[in-house]
Design a protein around this motif. Structure first.
Motif, PDB file in Angstrom:
ATOM      1  N   UNK A  95     -34.781  -6.149 -11.242  1.00 46.98           N
ATOM      2  CA  UNK A  95     -33.393  -5.875 -10.934  1.00 46.98           C
ATOM      3  C   UNK A  95     -32.675  -7.102 -10.422  1.00 46.98           C
ATOM      4  N   UNK A  96     -31.482  -6.890  -9.913  1.00 48.22           N
ATOM      5  CA  UNK A  96     -30.630  -7.980  -9.440  1.00 48.22           C
ATOM      6  C   UNK A  96     -31.291  -8.749  -8.294  1.00 48.22           C
ATOM      7  N   UNK A  97     -31.883  -8.027  -7.344  1.00 46.66           N
ATOM      8  CA  UNK A  97     -32.461  -8.663  -6.165  1.00 46.66           C
ATOM      9  C   UNK A  97     -33.614  -9.579  -6.539  1.00 46.66           C
ATOM     10  N   UNK A  98     -34.505  -9.122  -7.401  1.00 45.71           N
ATOM     11  CA  UNK A  98     -35.628  -9.951  -7.809  1.00 45.71           C
ATOM     12  C   UNK A  98     -35.160 -11.163  -8.596  1.00 45.71           C
ATOM     13  N   UNK A  99     -34.156 -10.976  -9.451  1.00 45.09           N
ATOM     14  CA  UNK A  99     -33.619 -12.113 -10.197  1.00 45.09           C
ATOM     15  C   UNK A  99     -33.011 -13.148  -9.255  1.00 45.09           C
ATOM     16  N   UNK A 100     -32.287 -12.688  -8.226  1.00 38.35           N
ATOM     17  CA  UNK A 100     -31.737 -13.624  -7.251  1.00 38.35           C
ATOM     18  C   UNK A 100     -32.816 -14.361  -6.485  1.00 38.35           C
ATOM     19  N   UNK A 101     -33.918 -13.658  -6.152  1.00 31.11           N
ATOM     20  CA  UNK A 101     -35.033 -14.310  -5.453  1.00 31.11           C
ATOM     21  C   UNK A 101     -35.661 -15.392  -6.325  1.00 31.11           C
ATOM     22  N   UNK A 102     -35.895 -15.085  -7.588  1.00 31.32           N
ATOM     23  CA  UNK A 102     -36.463 -16.084  -8.506  1.00 31.32           C
ATOM     24  C   UNK A 102     -35.540 -17.293  -8.622  1.00 31.32           C
ATOM     25  N   UNK A 103     -34.251 -17.040  -8.727  1.00 32.41           N
ATOM     26  CA  UNK A 103     -33.304 -18.157  -8.803  1.00 32.41           C
ATOM     27  C   UNK A 103     -33.322 -18.979  -7.516  1.00 32.41           C
ATOM     28  N   UNK A 104     -33.441 -18.307  -6.372  1.00 31.71           N
ATOM     29  CA  UNK A 104     -33.516 -19.026  -5.111  1.00 31.71           C
ATOM     30  C   UNK A 104     -34.724 -19.948  -5.054  1.00 31.71           C
ATOM     31  N   UNK A 105     -35.873 -19.478  -5.554  1.00 32.51           N
ATOM     32  CA  UNK A 105     -37.060 -20.332  -5.597  1.00 32.51           C
ATOM     33  C   UNK A 105     -36.894 -21.479  -6.582  1.00 32.51           C
ATOM     34  N   UNK A 106     -36.132 -21.261  -7.638  1.00 34.12           N
ATOM     35  CA  UNK A 106     -35.946 -22.306  -8.644  1.00 34.12           C
ATOM     36  C   UNK A 106     -35.004 -23.405  -8.167  1.00 34.12           C
ATOM     37  N   UNK A 107     -33.968 -23.040  -7.417  1.00 33.77           N
ATOM     38  CA  UNK A 107     -33.019 -24.052  -6.961  1.00 33.77           C
ATOM     39  C   UNK A 107     -33.503 -24.754  -5.699  1.00 33.77           C
ATOM     40  N   UNK A 108     -34.501 -24.184  -5.031  1.00 30.34           N
ATOM     41  CA  UNK A 108     -34.981 -24.757  -3.772  1.00 30.34           C
ATOM     42  C   UNK A 108     -35.430 -26.208  -3.905  1.00 30.34           C
ATOM     43  N   UNK A 109     -36.261 -26.586  -4.904  1.00 31.56           N
ATOM     44  CA  UNK A 109     -36.672 -27.999  -4.969  1.00 31.56           C
ATOM     45  C   UNK A 109     -35.517 -28.959  -5.231  1.00 31.56           C
ATOM     46  N   UNK A 110     -34.516 -28.546  -6.018  1.00 31.12           N
ATOM     47  CA  UNK A 110     -33.373 -29.421  -6.289  1.00 31.12           C
ATOM     48  C   UNK A 110     -32.581 -29.692  -5.003  1.00 31.12           C
ATOM     49  N   UNK A 121     -41.028 -31.316  -4.926  1.00 32.92           N
ATOM     50  CA  UNK A 121     -40.269 -31.835  -6.062  1.00 32.92           C
ATOM     51  C   UNK A 121     -40.916 -31.471  -7.388  1.00 32.92           C
ATOM     52  N   UNK A 122     -42.252 -31.306  -7.404  1.00 36.37           N
ATOM     53  CA  UNK A 122     -42.926 -30.902  -8.638  1.00 36.37           C
ATOM     54  C   UNK A 122     -42.545 -29.488  -9.060  1.00 36.37           C
ATOM     55  N   UNK A 123     -42.085 -28.665  -8.110  1.00 39.10           N
ATOM     56  CA  UNK A 123     -41.631 -27.323  -8.468  1.00 39.10           C
ATOM     57  C   UNK A 123     -40.465 -27.368  -9.435  1.00 39.10           C
ATOM     58  N   UNK A 124     -39.675 -28.436  -9.364  1.00 41.00           N
ATOM     59  CA  UNK A 124     -38.539 -28.566 -10.280  1.00 41.00           C
ATOM     60  C   UNK A 124     -38.991 -28.799 -11.715  1.00 41.00           C
ATOM     61  N   UNK A 125     -40.240 -29.272 -11.887  1.00 39.30           N
ATOM     62  CA  UNK A 125     -40.741 -29.544 -13.234  1.00 39.30           C
ATOM     63  C   UNK A 125     -41.366 -28.326 -13.896  1.00 39.30           C
ATOM     64  N   UNK A 126     -41.536 -27.240 -13.138  1.00 37.01           N
ATOM     65  CA  UNK A 126     -42.123 -26.027 -13.716  1.00 37.01           C
ATOM     66  C   UNK A 126     -41.110 -25.385 -14.661  1.00 37.01           C
ATOM     67  N   UNK A 127     -41.483 -25.105 -15.911  1.00 30.47           N
ATOM     68  CA  UNK A 127     -40.534 -24.482 -16.845  1.00 30.47           C
ATOM     69  C   UNK A 127     -40.036 -23.137 -16.330  1.00 30.47           C
ATOM     70  N   UNK A 128     -38.806 -22.839 -16.640  1.00 30.45           N
ATOM     71  CA  UNK A 128     -38.204 -21.603 -16.136  1.00 30.45           C
ATOM     72  C   UNK A 128     -38.917 -20.362 -16.655  1.00 30.45           C
ATOM     73  N   UNK A 129     -39.490 -20.446 -17.851  1.00 31.35           N
ATOM     74  CA  UNK A 129     -40.181 -19.274 -18.398  1.00 31.35           C
ATOM     75  C   UNK A 129     -41.418 -18.944 -17.577  1.00 31.35           C
ATOM     76  N   UNK A 130     -42.021 -19.953 -16.939  1.00 28.89           N
ATOM     77  CA  UNK A 130     -43.174 -19.707 -16.075  1.00 28.89           C
ATOM     78  C   UNK A 130     -42.741 -18.922 -14.842  1.00 28.89           C
ATOM     79  N   UNK A 131     -41.589 -19.291 -14.283  1.00 29.76           N
ATOM     80  CA  UNK A 131     -41.051 -18.524 -13.164  1.00 29.76           C
ATOM     81  C   UNK A 131     -40.800 -17.074 -13.578  1.00 29.76           C
TER      82      UNK A 131
END
Length: 327
Positions: free
Chosen positions: A179-194, A127-137
């Motif tokens: 590229x698109x694939x890396x951006x999708x992976x980062x988004x997947x890691x960001x939505x995972x805690x939610x 759940x703490x992963x959700x508190x990490x600012x998006x710019x850090x990701x």
């Protein structure tokens, strides 16, 4: 006698308070809640009005073709939303394909398999992963994941999947990392805690007797998860997925760092691209001219409509699942 009189007096005072609350408290509460509802609707209406007003020059100049036009040329003032719209949808789909299975597995592990001593620390860490600012990701993706993708992941995908019929077109091109694939992976890691947090809570709401009955009948953990836990709380699961999807659609800074920010439409997931949010973040301060600015605002309107339809579909699924459960 004195105690009886005191009790009667206290009861009389309480009755008067109750009558006062029913007479004045409920109407006041009803008015306040109605006012809050109207305020939210007014704010939503104001946002729509501002978006329509700001984007009207672009909508008047390009019409409905603005949505499916791929060109984006500030020099010739020819603008279209197709490339960032496709980038937004594709990166969100990749994020869901990565985030939802992992979230389901993590939530089920935390509620069914994980030892009690480490269950809460792991849940708090996720759940703490959700508190990490998006710019850090975004910084982490650019300086850590992008070189790994460029030197190892993308060459492997090109060598193994690049020549496969139909699928190979998604993994062609030079391995540049971003590229698109890396951006999708980062988004997947960001939505995972939610999604994980929501799924974990709804899994905990399943009555223990249902799990114990299934295990008593000889069901495996997978059968308990698929046939008992998930059907019981599918409404909450769909809500968690919609929450994660809404987060993925509107993410800005993390995607801006790793997607490449190129207004080019490519079938390859390894190629640079752009999303609506990253295009707005990159170009709004540099927009020169009313039509350029209006086109960017129109992109915001397209994102608003897209998010609205996604949430409407999610609400539709929730209602259908609720009716199916009640039936």
């Amino acid at each position: 006698m004195l105690e009886t009189a005191t009790a009667d007096r206290e009861k009389s005072v309480q009755d008067r308070r109750n009558r006062f609350g029913m007479r004045f408290g409920d109407p006041i509460f009803r008015i306040l809640t109605l006012s809050f509802t109207i305020l939210v609707l007014l704010i939503l209406g104001g946002v729509i009005a501002i978006l329509l007003e700001g984007s009207w020059p672009a909508l008047r100049a390009f019409g409905p073709a603005f949505v499916w036009t791929a060109s984006w040329n500030p020099v010739t003032e020819n603008f279209g939303a197709l490339v960032p719209l496709v980038g937004t949808i594709v990166t969100s789909i990749i994020a869901m394909l990565i985030g939802v299975p992992f979230s389901f597995g993590l939530a089920f592990f935390l509620t069914e398999i994980c030892p009690h001593k480490i269950r809460q620390p792991i849940a708090i860490a996720i759940e703490l992963l959700a508190a990490v600012p998006s710019i850090i990701y975004g910084i982490w993706g650019l300086f850590v994941l992008a070189p790994l993708f460029q030197h190892y992941v993308e060459p492997f995908l090109i060598a193994t999947l690049g020549d496969v019929p139909f699928v190979g077109v998604l993994f062609q091109g030079p391995p540049i990392g971003i590229g698109i694939l890396l951006a999708g992976l980062i988004l997947g890691l960001m939505v995972l805690p939610f999604i994980t947090a929501v799924m974990r809570e709804v899994f905990l709401s399943v009555p223990p007797v249902l799990r114990e009955s299934a295990y008593g009948l000889g069901a495996t953990r997978w059968e308990v998860a698929w046939r008992v836990v998930l059907p019981y709380c599918r409404t909450g699961v769909v809500g968690g997925v919609m929450l994660g999807l809404g987060r993925a659609l509107g993410e800005t800074m993390a995607v801006t760092f790793v997607i490449g920010n190129a207004h080019r439409l490519s079938a390859s997931l390894l190629a640079p691209g752009t999303t609506i949010s990253s295009a707005l973040a990159n170009e709004f301060t540099e927009a020169d001219g009313d039509l350029y600015t209006a086109s960017l605002v129109a992109l915001g309107l397209v994102l608003f409509v897209l998010t609205f339809f996604v949430l409407a579909i999610g609400k539709r699924l929730l209602l259908r699942n609720t009716k199916g459960t009640l039936a």
